[in-house]
Enzyme design. Structure first.
Site, mmCIF file in Angstrom:
data_model
loop_
_atom_site.group_PDB
_atom_site.id
_atom_site.type_symbol
_atom_site.label_atom_id
_atom_site.label_comp_id
_atom_site.label_asym_id
_atom_site.label_seq_id
_atom_site.Cartn_x
_atom_site.Cartn_y
_atom_site.Cartn_z
ATOM 1 N N GLY A 48 0.838 -1.203 0.000
ATOM 2 C CA GLY A 48 0.000 0.000 0.000
ATOM 3 C C GLY A 48 0.864 1.240 0.000
ATOM 4 O O GLY A 48 1.977 1.248 -0.552
ATOM 5 N N SER A 49 0.377 2.277 0.672
ATOM 6 C CA SER A 49 1.072 3.571 0.618
ATOM 7 C C SER A 49 2.414 3.574 1.327
ATOM 8 O O SER A 49 3.171 4.537 1.191
ATOM 9 C CB SER A 49 0.175 4.647 1.210
ATOM 10 O OG SER A 49 -1.048 4.693 0.507
ATOM 11 N N THR A 50 2.723 2.536 2.106
ATOM 12 C CA THR A 50 4.043 2.513 2.740
ATOM 13 C C THR A 50 5.127 2.371 1.677
ATOM 14 O O THR A 50 6.303 2.537 1.951
ATOM 15 C CB THR A 50 4.180 1.353 3.744
ATOM 16 O OG1 THR A 50 4.003 0.111 3.045
ATOM 17 C CG2 THR A 50 3.165 1.438 4.865
ATOM 18 N N PHE A 51 4.718 2.077 0.452
ATOM 19 C CA PHE A 51 5.636 1.945 -0.664
ATOM 20 C C PHE A 51 6.113 3.312 -1.164
ATOM 21 O O PHE A 51 7.141 3.423 -1.819
ATOM 22 C CB PHE A 51 4.880 1.210 -1.792
ATOM 23 C CG PHE A 51 5.751 0.468 -2.763
ATOM 24 C CD1 PHE A 51 6.772 -0.375 -2.329
ATOM 25 C CD2 PHE A 51 5.529 0.590 -4.138
ATOM 26 C CE1 PHE A 51 7.543 -1.071 -3.233
ATOM 27 C CE2 PHE A 51 6.303 -0.108 -5.042
ATOM 28 C CZ PHE A 51 7.319 -0.951 -4.594
#
Lengths: 626, 375
Positions: free
Chosen positions: A326-329
């Site tokens: 998810g957005s932790t990427f």
């Protein structure tokens, strides 16, 4: 018959005596030949046989090494207890014997079941435990009636015990009785086979498995003179066993405990790594299980409970399960953009709330968009549109290559088994992954969702924590490891599991500052600002949400869909931001928004590790949308 | 003076040469027993005392008197054997013992002496008019008790009784023309058994005239390793003991096979394995030489005996002694099947010792009376 005079008679008799004497001497000559053959010619052979007869080598099993955390807290130890053991080959009617034993010793149905299972698995004439941990009173009662039970014995044995029970069970793993497959493998190696004579248990998972050779120690031997009945007469020589080495972990058991408790009854995983060394501070997979159950063969009821639970407690979620990040990427995407020159920090886009590509509308979470978005803002507000553009500009080959630098899609090489490689999508990967030619082709549209950590992206929490730690360490990548050093308990000699720098990613300090500042911004006034309100340290973080269930463009409503279909909540963090001591990645399965369920867990872990603050056990607060 | 006369009366019947050899053997036995089975030493000494007294008594009786005992002993022996077959106790799968209320006796043992006595007496009776018919009668007299003993079943004793009778017949002058073909047939039979071992030792093959356990003994001899923990165990362990003894042995009380009880029956039938292990090849040769001297002394006594009876008897008794020694050492070293034959004067066991000493006593009597008769 002719007539003979007495003289002739005597003559004939004497000739017969001579013949008899000759016969006697020939026969004795035969015996002498036999003596010489046995005692001179075959002497060496028979001497060896005589020695083999009289000397029996009895293995002395070494004590298994302890496992302690970085502060010396014991996580796996041995204790001595009495077991009631049966040698099935010496007993005619097993059931009758067990019934009779039940009259003097408490034998539960689960003991019987477990014994049956052991009996089915064992093919040799070994003695099998029926009941473990007898009380002193039970031992006394049995000893008094021992004569009634030939083939039944009480033995003092060392038991493996995990004093903390369910705590850190996925890290420690467990030992269990050596099964046929393991036995065959051991017997393939001659020195190993000798060292495992007498050993009944072997590490089956976790550290118990991966450090089996260190923990086992070296089996000692006693040369015992035995008589024809196999009874020991005296000890001739003794080679003492060398106890197994002690594992001192990098793991901080208090930190681990706080993390596990922070999950409550939710499923998920957390990995915390020390950025400068790769030492794993906490490795959580929830729910856990009690490894003590496995030590002497798990009973079928407990096994069924573990195996059939919808929560899959035996699943190693921290290193085996992989999830879309998810957005932790996004911080890694941004760093890759900076490093490859695809973006400068101040290059901004105007976000209308979506990105059109190939007739398809890629939605941003925020309707109407975030307005003008530069790199810092894209991380702080977690703007999807920014990354749709970026992914498209980079193209899948560059994206995949530069993200791969951070270890995504590659096993980290941590010192326990069962790690997954995850999936770093690329056209090559797709070609290998799918069989049908039409499935093997990479579509440019697929690149777009890769940019926000969705699509084929799939990484373990270990990889995510590893990448975060590498970022926190300014690009220096260390091999993650759970064991700090292995200690010989006799000499106290330590073998360090050296922090092994795998490589240095060429990150420019000014680029690192951009990303770090943005991630600090996330915690200060971004998506996780509520969770991180009032910290005594500066923490960098990033929230994330991974889709479990494709909504096909519909608006996500957590209440409307089943709990198991809700999104996974993720969070990565490192702190203190200027000199990171800890980096972590956490996922709460079906936890919804990362800021809601995952960030508060990270907060508790960082609070404890950096300030020693123990959380009051408050439930995660409800905060606004990501 | 009186003491001197008593002493003379005591030693008078004793043949000094034979007696010296016996003392050597018995002394050696005591030494071996102290190692192999020290708790039986007292019983062994009592047995020895009884046996030597019996020997002395017999040695004091002249051959002419002994001759009178031949027929009655034989008749009584055969009757007892028949009684055993009908009323006897069964022990260890064989019917050998007769319970007389006061004591249990083994009548087959009696025949070991009574058989040669009987046949020697018979040939003495036929002296001067010996005909082929007499050998047939002798064979019949021999066959009856041998058959009874063999069917108890007691292969060892029946072979000993049979051989003692055959020795008399041999010394009585049975033609070589008969002896040679029989011996040849025997050699061929043994060769055939060894050659066809694989087939005839199959479990379902029955051997005519022999019990299963007898067949197993022969088959075990042919290949002891087929059944190393069962029937071959005795032979294998004995061979290990003998072979590991080497030239000089492991020393008295140092034989591991003996002290750790790997040798079965180590104080009785397999005592020779103990000797071989602890005293080595040298000890064996010494023992063999002593036994050989006993036999040769016996044969010398026979050669100089005065009458047909004493001549035949002395010859047969000497060769019987040889048979004991050869069969025992042969079975312990694994060249003969395991049959229950003790090592003469060495194995523990009262009955055999008494029987052997009676035989030696008869030899001494014959030795002493050859000159007296000629006077």
């Amino acid at each position: 018959m002719e007539f003979k005079t007495p003289e002739q008679e005597i003559q004939r008799f004497r000739s017969r005596v001579l013949a008899a004497s000759a016969f006697v001497i020939i026969c004795f000559g035969l015996l002498v030949a036999r003596f010489v053959y046995l005692q001179v010619i075959q002497h060496d052979y028979f001497s060896t046989r005589a020695e083999d007869n009289r000397i029996s080598l009895v293995p002395i099993v070494p004590n298994r090494g302890l496992i302690v955390d970085r502060n010396g807290v014991v996580l796996a130890r041995n204790y001595s207890a009495y077991t009631l053991e049966i040698t099935p080959s010496r007993i005619k009617d097993l059931d009758a014997t067990i019934d009779a034993l039940a009259g003097i010793i408490d034998i539960q149905p689960k003991d019987r079941k477990r014994f049956k299972k052991l009996l089915d698995e064992s093919k040799t004439f070994e003695s099998l435990p029926l009941r473990n941990r007898l009380t002193d009173e039970e031992v006394a009662r049995f000893v008094a009636q021992r004569y009634r039970f030939p083939g039944v014995d009480i033995k003092a044995r060392l038991f493996r015990q995990y004093p903390e029970g369910e705590f850190a069970s996925h890290v420690l793993g467990y030992i269990g009785r050596i099964n046929d497959r393991e036995k065959r493998k051991i017997e393939d190696d001659e020195t190993r086979a000798a060292n495992y004579r007498g050993t009944e248990h072997i590490g089956k998972s976790g550290l118990e498995q991966s450090y089996e050779d260190e923990l086992h120690g070296t089996t000692g031997f006693e040369q015992i003179e035995v008589d024809a009945g196999g009874r020991a007469v005296r000890s001739l020589a003794r080679t003492p066993p060398i106890p197994g080495r002690k594992l001192v972990l990098t793991l901080d058991s208090k930190l681990q405990k706080i993390a596990e408790e922070a999950f409550g009854n939710r499923r998920g995983a957390l990995v915390a790594i020390e950025p400068g060394t790769g030492g794993v501070l906490a490795l959580v997979s929830m729910p856990t299980f009690d490894p003590n159950l496995f030590v002497d063969g798990i009973d079928s009821a407990s096994w069924d409970a573990l195996n059939n639970s919808p929560d899959h407690p035996l699943l190693q979620r921290a290193i085996y399960s992989s999830y879309p990040p998810g957005s932790t990427f996004k911080p890694f995407m941004s760093m890759a953009a900076l490093m490859t020159g695809k973006r400068t920090p101040h290059q901004a886009i105007s976000d209308p709330g979506f990105f059109w590509f190939g007739g398809h509308r890629f939605r941003d979470d925020k309707e109407g968009g975030h307005g003008t978005v530069d790199m810092a803002k894209s991380i702080i507000v977690s703007c999807d549109t920014y990354y749709y553009h970026l992914a498209n500009d980079m193209g899948i080959d560059l994206l995949s290559r530069s993200l791969g630098e951070f270890g995504f899609g590659t096993r980290t090489g941590i010192d326990i088994h069962g790690e997954s490689a995850g999936v770093l999508p690329s056209p090559e990967w797709k070609k290998k992954r799918f069989k049908k030619p039409e499935m093997q082709k990479w579509y440019a549209g697929e690149t777009i969702s890769i940019g926000i950590g969705q699509g084929y992206n799939n990484y373990t929490m270990l990889q995510l924590a590893h990448a975060t730690a590498t970022l926190a360490a300014g690009g220096v990548m260390f091999k993650p490891h759970l064991v700090k050093y292995v200690q010989d308990v006799r000499t106290d000699e330590k073998r360090l599991i050296e922090p092994t720098p795998i490589k240095k990613i060429p990150i420019k300090p000014e680029h690192l500052k951009v990303i770090t500042d943005a991630m600090v911004g996330v915690n200060k006034f971004g998506t996780s600002s509520r969770a991180f309100a009032g910290t005594e340290y500066v923490a960098a973080g990033k929230t994330g949400t991974a889709q479990v269930f494709s909504l096909k463009g519909a608006k996500y409503d957590a209440k409307a869909i089943g709990e198991r279909l809700r999104d996974h909540a993720l969070f990565i963090a490192f702190a203190p931001a200027d000199a990171p001591k800890i980096a972590l990645a956490v996922i709460v399965e079906n936890g919804g928004f990362g800021a809601v369920s995952a960030a508060p867990i990270a907060r508790q872990v960082l609070d404890y590790y950096l300030t020693g603050k123990i959380p009051a056990g408050a439930a995660p607060e409800q905060v606004g949308a990501e | 003076m009186i003491l001197q006369r008593i002493w003379r009366a005591i030693i008078n019947p004793i043949d000094p040469f034979l007696f010296a050899l016996m003392v050597l053997l018995i002394g050696f036995t005591t030494l071996v027993m102290l190692s192999a089975s020290p708790d039986r030493i007292e019983a062994q000494l009592i047995n020895t005392g009884v046996a030597l007294s019996a020997m002395w008594v017999v040695a004091s009786i002249s051959p002419q008197r002994l001759q009178l005992l031949a027929l009655p002993l034989y008749v009584v022996g055969v009757i007892l054997l028949i009684a055993v077959a009908v009323f006897g106790d069964i022990s260890k799968g064989a019917q050998r013992w007769l319970d007389l209320g006061v004591m249990r006796i083994q009548p087959s043992e009696l025949l070991k002496i009574a058989m040669p006595l009987m046949l020697a007496w018979y040939f003495q009776m036929r002296e001067g008019s010996l005909a082929v018919r007499d050998f047939v009668v002798a064979a019949a007299l021999l066959a009856l008790p041998v058959y009874l003993i063999a069917s108890q079943p007691d292969l060892g004793t029946s072979l000993l009784v049979l051989s003692s009778g055959l020795f008399i017949i041999f010394f009585a002058g049975l033609s070589w023309k008969l002896i040679t073909p029989v011996m040849l047939a025997g050699i061929i039979a043994i060769t055939a058994i060894i050659a066809t071992e694989d087939q005839i030792c199959q479990p379902d093959v029955k051997w005519p005239g022999l019990r299963d356990y007898q067949k197993h003994r022969v088959c075990t001899l042919l290949d002891p390793n087929k059944d190393p923990l069962g029937k071959g165990f005795h032979t294998i362990q004995a061979e290990i003991a003998i072979g590991s003894g080497g030239w000089l042995g492991k020393g008295w009380r140092n034989g591991t096979q003996t002290q750790l009880e790997f040798i079965p029956e180590r104080h009785t039938d397999f005592i020779f394995a103990v000797i071989s292990e602890e005293f080595g090849l040298i000890g064996n040769l010494g023992l063999l030489l002593t036994l050989l001297l006993v036999i040769l002394r016996g044969l010398l006594i026979a050669a100089h005996a005065a009458t047909v009876f004493s001549r035949l008897l002395a010859g047969a008794l000497s060769l019987s002694f040889f048979t004991y020694a050869f069969v025992n050492m042969g079975m312990v070293t694994g060249i003969l099947p395991v049959v229950g034959v003790p090592l003469p004067l060495v194995s523990y066991g009262g009955t055999a010792l008494v029987t052997l000493c009676l035989g030696l006593g008869i030899l001494m009597s014959i030795a002493r009376h050859r000159t007296l008769l000629q006077k």
